[in-house]
Design a protein around this motif. Structure first.
Motif, PDB file in Angstrom:
ATOM      1  N   TYR A 399     -39.906  13.620 -17.741  1.00 57.94           N
ATOM      2  CA  TYR A 399     -39.570  12.866 -17.123  1.00 57.94           C
ATOM      3  C   TYR A 399     -38.047  12.220 -17.525  1.00 57.94           C
ATOM      4  N   PHE A 400     -37.052  12.838 -17.699  1.00 57.03           N
ATOM      5  CA  PHE A 400     -35.996  12.232 -18.010  1.00 57.03           C
ATOM      6  C   PHE A 400     -34.844  13.376 -17.919  1.00 57.03           C
ATOM      7  N   LYS A 401     -33.538  13.213 -17.982  1.00 57.14           N
ATOM      8  CA  LYS A 401     -32.736  14.060 -18.011  1.00 57.14           C
ATOM      9  C   LYS A 401     -31.840  14.163 -19.284  1.00 57.14           C
ATOM     10  N   TYR A 402     -31.990  15.118 -19.798  1.00 54.98           N
ATOM     11  CA  TYR A 402     -31.415  15.506 -21.284  1.00 54.98           C
ATOM     12  C   TYR A 402     -29.997  15.098 -21.286  1.00 54.98           C
ATOM     13  N   PRO A 403     -29.507  14.463 -22.304  1.00 51.26           N
ATOM     14  CA  PRO A 403     -27.996  14.425 -22.444  1.00 51.26           C
ATOM     15  C   PRO A 403     -27.456  15.821 -22.682  1.00 51.26           C
ATOM     16  N   ALA A 404     -26.168  16.056 -22.217  1.00 53.72           N
ATOM     17  CA  ALA A 404     -25.702  17.233 -22.155  1.00 53.72           C
ATOM     18  C   ALA A 404     -25.721  17.724 -23.772  1.00 53.72           C
ATOM     19  N   GLN A 405     -25.422  17.048 -24.635  1.00 56.00           N
ATOM     20  CA  GLN A 405     -25.283  17.409 -26.149  1.00 56.00           C
ATOM     21  C   GLN A 405     -26.681  17.853 -26.531  1.00 56.00           C
ATOM     22  N   LEU A 406     -27.751  17.786 -25.757  1.00 51.99           N
ATOM     23  CA  LEU A 406     -29.139  18.080 -26.413  1.00 51.99           C
ATOM     24  C   LEU A 406     -29.700  19.049 -25.534  1.00 51.99           C
ATOM     25  N   SER A 421     -36.821  12.692  -9.345  1.00 50.49           N
ATOM     26  CA  SER A 421     -36.436  12.380  -7.884  1.00 50.49           C
ATOM     27  C   SER A 421     -37.337  11.314  -7.368  1.00 50.49           C
ATOM     28  N   SER A 422     -36.992  10.795  -6.227  1.00 53.66           N
ATOM     29  CA  SER A 422     -37.476  10.187  -5.518  1.00 53.66           C
ATOM     30  C   SER A 422     -38.751  10.161  -5.047  1.00 53.66           C
ATOM     31  N   THR A 423     -39.294  11.535  -4.918  1.00 59.24           N
ATOM     32  CA  THR A 423     -40.457  12.147  -4.240  1.00 59.24           C
ATOM     33  C   THR A 423     -41.273  12.535  -5.534  1.00 59.24           C
ATOM     34  N   LEU A 424     -41.053  11.673  -6.550  1.00 56.51           N
ATOM     35  CA  LEU A 424     -41.845  11.976  -7.740  1.00 56.51           C
ATOM     36  C   LEU A 424     -43.222  12.528  -7.583  1.00 56.51           C
ATOM     37  N   GLN A 438     -55.095  24.442 -18.669  1.00 56.22           N
ATOM     38  CA  GLN A 438     -56.077  23.550 -19.359  1.00 56.22           C
ATOM     39  C   GLN A 438     -55.335  22.250 -20.105  1.00 56.22           C
ATOM     40  N   ASN A 439     -54.126  22.353 -20.329  1.00 56.59           N
ATOM     41  CA  ASN A 439     -53.598  21.275 -21.235  1.00 56.59           C
ATOM     42  C   ASN A 439     -52.247  20.851 -20.612  1.00 56.59           C
ATOM     43  N   LEU A 440     -51.770  19.596 -20.642  1.00 54.71           N
ATOM     44  CA  LEU A 440     -50.645  19.257 -20.071  1.00 54.71           C
ATOM     45  C   LEU A 440     -49.934  18.289 -20.982  1.00 54.71           C
ATOM     46  N   MET A 441     -48.638  18.422 -21.291  1.00 55.00           N
ATOM     47  CA  MET A 441     -47.758  17.546 -22.008  1.00 55.00           C
ATOM     48  C   MET A 441     -46.827  16.720 -21.094  1.00 55.00           C
ATOM     49  N   PHE A 442     -46.997  15.463 -21.332  1.00 56.12           N
ATOM     50  CA  PHE A 442     -45.996  14.454 -20.424  1.00 56.12           C
ATOM     51  C   PHE A 442     -45.077  13.900 -21.564  1.00 56.12           C
ATOM     52  N   LEU A 443     -43.913  14.116 -21.179  1.00 55.90           N
ATOM     53  CA  LEU A 443     -42.843  13.792 -22.173  1.00 55.90           C
ATOM     54  C   LEU A 443     -41.854  12.782 -21.350  1.00 55.90           C
ATOM     55  N   ASN A 444     -41.635  11.677 -21.860  1.00 56.34           N
ATOM     56  CA  ASN A 444     -41.000  10.621 -20.889  1.00 56.34           C
ATOM     57  C   ASN A 444     -39.951   9.878 -21.810  1.00 56.34           C
ATOM     58  N   CYS A 445     -38.751   9.895 -21.458  1.00 57.50           N
ATOM     59  CA  CYS A 445     -37.762   9.005 -22.051  1.00 57.50           C
ATOM     60  C   CYS A 445     -37.012   8.127 -21.193  1.00 57.50           C
ATOM     61  N   ASP A 446     -37.781   7.758 -20.236  1.00 56.74           N
ATOM     62  CA  ASP A 446     -37.194   6.875 -19.038  1.00 56.74           C
ATOM     63  C   ASP A 446     -38.391   6.066 -18.498  1.00 56.74           C
TER      64      ASP A 446
END
Length: 619
Positions: A399-406, A421-424, A438-446
């Motif tokens: 859940y975030f948009k990567y900066p172009a440099q990354l 998006s708004s329909t998250l 069986q496993n989920l990784m949630f990565l959030n920077c926002d």
């Protein structure tokens, strides 16, 4: 002969004292240098800096103005500087930040010189010591943005004014340098422009004769003429583009208290030491009163004008916009300090440095949290967890948009989804309902809707591991029902309700860092609208929070609706209650209410950091 010896002894004594005070200055500058340059090659590029870097990759200067500056909310100066600087030296983090780090150290020197010229050595040493060591000044020197750039030139405006006008050292180049510093200031940030306008206006009131008034008006005229080419951009940014209220929120009259708590590390220990120092050194001096009122007026007027604009038009007040005026409230207070002998000056310099650095490093955890970049943290955790799980049975939600440099550096392969998006929630629900992994990784920077967590746990009910930093988090979930891995919500209750469902919020308020989740279960055939149920927080007929929610439309399954309260973002009295209202045409089977831990470092850059995190995690 005796007279000559006495004179010689006096000169030697004076020289030693002067030399000692100079060594105090060198000590302060060394502290400022170390605090700003510590592990400098690993100071991360922040989201704000990435945003600026994303707006400099244009082939022409005109394109830079139209796409990289006009659509921003700042004057062109720093963005133009970054545009050419990066072309010459590149985007590597240390190289990008180097001018701002240097400017940060030089700003300490100018604070010292100003206080020395205005109020004497004691005021100079204490003002510069505090300014060198606060996180507020350190962090703004470590970020390549307008604040660390503009502050030096704002201070130079005051310094050259002092030299030329107040001290009557009428060398022509002081006047020229004053004009140049003022022009650079107004091109760095709009609050720096406000500072220059206030400073020159108040300086007219301190003018000693008509000639000085005309010269100050001339300085202002040159600054206005220099800024005229930028005026169309400024008009567009202020009146057409809109403001930044979306992420700041509405202005609150108590903001000045919040501001000084941020500046003083949210630390009663630091506040007590500073207050004791002020009481110990206090001495009223009528001779200093004009400059104290002048200096204090610069800060107070900056705050008042910004507050009026924020209250009646749109909120622009956050801690960094007052950064340009901050040294002047420090200088104003230092005008009360009485003169001290050199040995006591050394004692205060070392003592205040030790206390402030302790608060910076231990209480604020500056070098742990600020250096822990959220983008790189989630990448490191992803790599670690992929190894731990052997890269199998793993789905990744970002859940975030990567900066172009990354983008290239942080590229994820395999089962990964970028959601913003708004329909998250429907998107996530559709994704999770169809996966066999069986496993989920949630990565959030926002800042995703807080309901995403209970939605994920409805498919992956167990939290294996979590990692938090400022503005970011990484969570690893599993479908496994192993007791070792199972997520234990300390407070959880399932209710078979009659509506409206109501409860005391205080019964669920274990910590402001926590979330309260509501999951409403209903029959599949009852989903009828886009506003199926609502959640409110009320007290004595006053509503503090209200939001509508919808159910996930799952064919042939029990439908679930999710609502969550992020407590740190809410303000309500202790006696407040929550109410859950469901559309009367919907048949509710049950409601699950639970409390879970949130990210204690989410707002750590401006809020107090909990000392004992075990209190705030309920597992």
């Amino acid at each position: 002969m005796l007279k000559k010896r006495v004179e010689s002894s006096f000169l030697n004594s004076y020289y030693n004292k002067t030399k000692s005070v100079d060594f105090v200055l060198l000590f302060i500058l060394l502290v400022a240098f170390v605090l700003r340059f510590y592990d400098a090659f690993n100071i991360p590029i922040t989201h704000d800096e990435y945003s600026a870097l994303n707006r400099i990759h244009f082939s022409t200067f005109n394109e830079l103005i139209q796409k990289g500056i006009r659509e921003d909310g700042h004057p062109a100066g720093v963005q133009v500087f970054t545009y050419y600087y990066v072309r010459l030296f590149g985007e590597q983090a240390f190289v990008l930040k180097l001018p701002y780090l240097v400017f940060g150290v030089l700003a300490v020197l100018v604070v010292y010189q100003l206080a020395l010229l205005w109020f004497g050595k004691t005021s100079a040493v204490i003002s510069a010591t505090i300014y060198a060591s606060l996180q507020y000044t350190v962090v703004n020197s470590q970020i390549a943005r307008p604040y660390g750039f503009g502050i030096l030139f704002c201070l130079l405006v005051a310094y050259y004014w002092t030299r030329y006008f107040y001290k009557n050292d009428t060398k022509w180049y002081y006047l020229v340098l004053l004009i140049i510093a003022a022009i650079i200031s107004v091109y760095s940030h709009y609050f720096a422009s406000l500072y220059v306008a206030i400073f020159l206006t108040l300086a007219v009131l301190l003018a000693k004769n008509r000639q000085q008034v005309w010269k100050l008006l001339m300085v202002g005229g040159f600054v206005i003429l220099a800024f005229l080419p930028h005026l169309p951009i400024t008009i567009y940014q202020i009146f057409d583009k809109g403001g930044i209220q979306g992420w700041i929120g509405p202005y609150k009259p108590t903001y000045i208290i919040v501001y000084f708590l941020i500046v003083l590390h949210q630390s009663w220990f630091l506040i007590t030491v500073y207050l004791a120092t002020f009481i110990f050194l206090f001495r009223y001096s009528k001779e200093r009163l004009k400059l104290m009122l002048f200096s204090g007026g610069v800060f107070i007027l900056s705050f008042l004008i910004g507050s009026v604009y924020s209250y009646y038009y749109m909120n622009v007040m956050h801690e960094r916009v007052l950064y340009f005026a901050f040294p002047f409230i420090l200088l104003s207070v230092s005008g009360f300090f009485r003169k001290l002998p050199v040995n006591k000056i050394w004692f205060l310099a070392i003592g205040l440095t030790a206390v402030t650095v302790f608060s910076l490093v231990i209480e604020r955890k500056h070098y742990n949290l600020f250096y822990k970049n959220r983008y790189l943290m989630v990448q490191q955790k992803k790599q670690e967890w992929e190894i731990k799980l052997d890269g199998r049975n793993l789905i990744v939600l970002n859940y975030f948009k990567y900066p172009a440099q990354l983008e290239k550096k942080l590229f994820f392969e395999g089962h990964q989804y970028l959601i913003n998006s708004s329909t998250l929630l429907p998107e996530v629900d559709s994704c999770l309902s169809s996966t066999h992994l069986q496993n989920l990784m949630f990565l959030n920077c926002d800042f995703p809707p807080p309901e995403i967590y209970p939605l994920i746990t409805s498919y992956f009910p167990n939290v294996i591991q979590k990692e938090f930093t400022i503005g970011g988090e990484a969570l690893l979930f599993s479908k496994s029902d192993s007791s070792k891995q199972r997520n234990q919500d300390k407070s959880e209750v399932i209710i078979y309700p009659k509506f409206p469902l109501q409860g005391n919020l205080s019964d669920w308020y274990f910590s402001k860092y926590n979330f309260i989740d509501f999951i409403v279960y209903c029959d599949t055939n009852n989903i009828i609208s886009n506003q199926d149920f609502s959640l409110t927080i009320e007290s004595e007929d006053k509503v503090y929070y209200k939001r509508s929610f919808v159910f996930m439309n799952r064919a042939n399954k029990v439908n679930q609706g999710y609502a969550s309260l992020r407590l740190i973002d809410l303000s309500f009295p202790e006696e407040a209650v929550f109410k859950v209202l469901v559309n009367k045409e919907i048949t509710v089977d049950s409601i699950k209410i639970s409390c879970r831990p949130g990210n204690p470092y989410l707002y750590a850059h401006v809020k107090k950091i909990p000392k004992n995190l075990d209190r705030f995690f309920l597992e």
